[in-house]
Motif scaffolding. Structure first.
Motif, mmCIF file in Angstrom:
data_model
loop_
_atom_site.group_PDB
_atom_site.id
_atom_site.type_symbol
_atom_site.label_atom_id
_atom_site.label_comp_id
_atom_site.label_asym_id
_atom_site.label_seq_id
_atom_site.Cartn_x
_atom_site.Cartn_y
_atom_site.Cartn_z
ATOM 1 N N PRO A 94 -3.768 -6.338 -7.128
ATOM 2 C CA PRO A 94 -4.982 -6.137 -6.332
ATOM 3 C C PRO A 94 -4.933 -4.859 -5.482
ATOM 4 O O PRO A 94 -5.947 -4.180 -5.318
ATOM 5 C CB PRO A 94 -5.046 -7.380 -5.434
ATOM 6 C CG PRO A 94 -4.281 -8.419 -6.174
ATOM 7 C CD PRO A 94 -3.185 -7.667 -6.891
ATOM 8 N N GLU A 95 -3.770 -4.526 -4.982
ATOM 9 C CA GLU A 95 -3.636 -3.308 -4.175
ATOM 10 C C GLU A 95 -3.796 -2.060 -5.051
ATOM 11 O O GLU A 95 -4.416 -1.085 -4.648
ATOM 12 C CB GLU A 95 -2.282 -3.307 -3.464
ATOM 13 C CG GLU A 95 -2.244 -2.459 -2.242
ATOM 14 C CD GLU A 95 -3.144 -2.943 -1.110
ATOM 15 O OE1 GLU A 95 -3.431 -2.119 -0.230
ATOM 16 O OE2 GLU A 95 -3.566 -4.107 -1.083
ATOM 17 N N GLU B 77 -5.554 -1.966 -7.859
ATOM 18 C CA GLU B 77 -6.980 -1.907 -8.194
ATOM 19 C C GLU B 77 -7.787 -1.323 -7.037
ATOM 20 O O GLU B 77 -8.692 -0.520 -7.244
ATOM 21 C CB GLU B 77 -7.503 -3.301 -8.536
ATOM 22 C CG GLU B 77 -7.018 -3.830 -9.861
ATOM 23 C CD GLU B 77 -7.435 -5.267 -10.113
ATOM 24 O OE1 GLU B 77 -7.620 -6.030 -9.128
ATOM 25 O OE2 GLU B 77 -7.561 -5.634 -11.286
ATOM 26 N N LYS B 78 -7.455 -1.728 -5.823
ATOM 27 C CA LYS B 78 -8.170 -1.276 -4.627
ATOM 28 C C LYS B 78 -8.118 0.240 -4.475
ATOM 29 O O LYS B 78 -9.123 0.869 -4.130
ATOM 30 C CB LYS B 78 -7.558 -1.946 -3.394
ATOM 31 C CG LYS B 78 -8.089 -1.471 -2.075
ATOM 32 C CD LYS B 78 -7.356 -2.177 -0.945
ATOM 33 C CE LYS B 78 -7.745 -1.652 0.408
ATOM 34 N NZ LYS B 78 -7.014 -2.365 1.478
ATOM 35 N N TRP B 79 -6.936 0.824 -4.717
ATOM 36 C CA TRP B 79 -6.757 2.253 -4.470
ATOM 37 C C TRP B 79 -6.922 3.119 -5.717
ATOM 38 O O TRP B 79 -7.400 4.244 -5.624
ATOM 39 C CB TRP B 79 -5.386 2.514 -3.843
ATOM 40 C CG TRP B 79 -5.235 1.875 -2.507
ATOM 41 C CD1 TRP B 79 -4.461 0.789 -2.203
ATOM 42 C CD2 TRP B 79 -5.898 2.246 -1.293
ATOM 43 N NE1 TRP B 79 -4.595 0.477 -0.871
ATOM 44 C CE2 TRP B 79 -5.470 1.356 -0.293
ATOM 45 C CE3 TRP B 79 -6.806 3.250 -0.955
ATOM 46 C CZ2 TRP B 79 -5.919 1.434 1.022
ATOM 47 C CZ3 TRP B 79 -7.255 3.332 0.349
ATOM 48 C CH2 TRP B 79 -6.815 2.445 1.317
ATOM 49 N N SER C 112 0.837 -1.204 0.000
ATOM 50 C CA SER C 112 0.000 0.000 0.000
ATOM 51 C C SER C 112 0.868 1.248 0.000
ATOM 52 O O SER C 112 0.553 2.227 -0.693
ATOM 53 C CB SER C 112 -0.920 0.024 1.221
ATOM 54 O OG SER C 112 -1.886 -0.986 1.139
#
Length: 104
Positions: free
Chosen positions: A70-71, A73-75, A36
């Motif tokens: 995935p991180e 995409e998340k942010w 992150s």
């Protein structure tokens, strides 16, 4: 808009990038927020250098697919960034900054 609430490690890394310090590595435990922090740092750099391209490199394709992607995409997706799977390219639709993603 999403709420980014960085932990202590992430705050320190973001602060150092804002000061234009050079960060070579962050050696931390599992689940400490390194990935992150990398994405948050990339967001900061894209705001500091609108319209510029950056390169994000990770060690393997499986790690890119299972950890970094995935991180990102998340942010990034909620912030309006778009992803071109063929080029492995994230684009900030607001300021034109791009991030090329590659596995070493």
């Amino acid at each position: 808009m999403i709420d980014i609430n960085p932990n202590e490690l992430q705050t320190e890394i973001i602060k150092r990038i804002g000061q234009r310090d050079k960060i070579i590595a962050a050696r931390c435990g599992w689940g400490s927020g390194k990935t992150s922090a990398l994405v948050f740092s990339m967001l900061l750099v894209s705001k500091m250098r609108p319209g510029m391209s950056s390169l994000m490199v990770t060690d393997t394709t499986p790690r890119y697919n299972s950890v970094l992607m995935p991180e990102m995409e998340k942010w990034l997706a909620p912030l309006g960034w778009t992803y071109n799977h063929t080029n492995k390219l994230w684009t900030d639709t607001e300021n034109g900054s791009t991030v090329w993603c590659r596995a070493f």
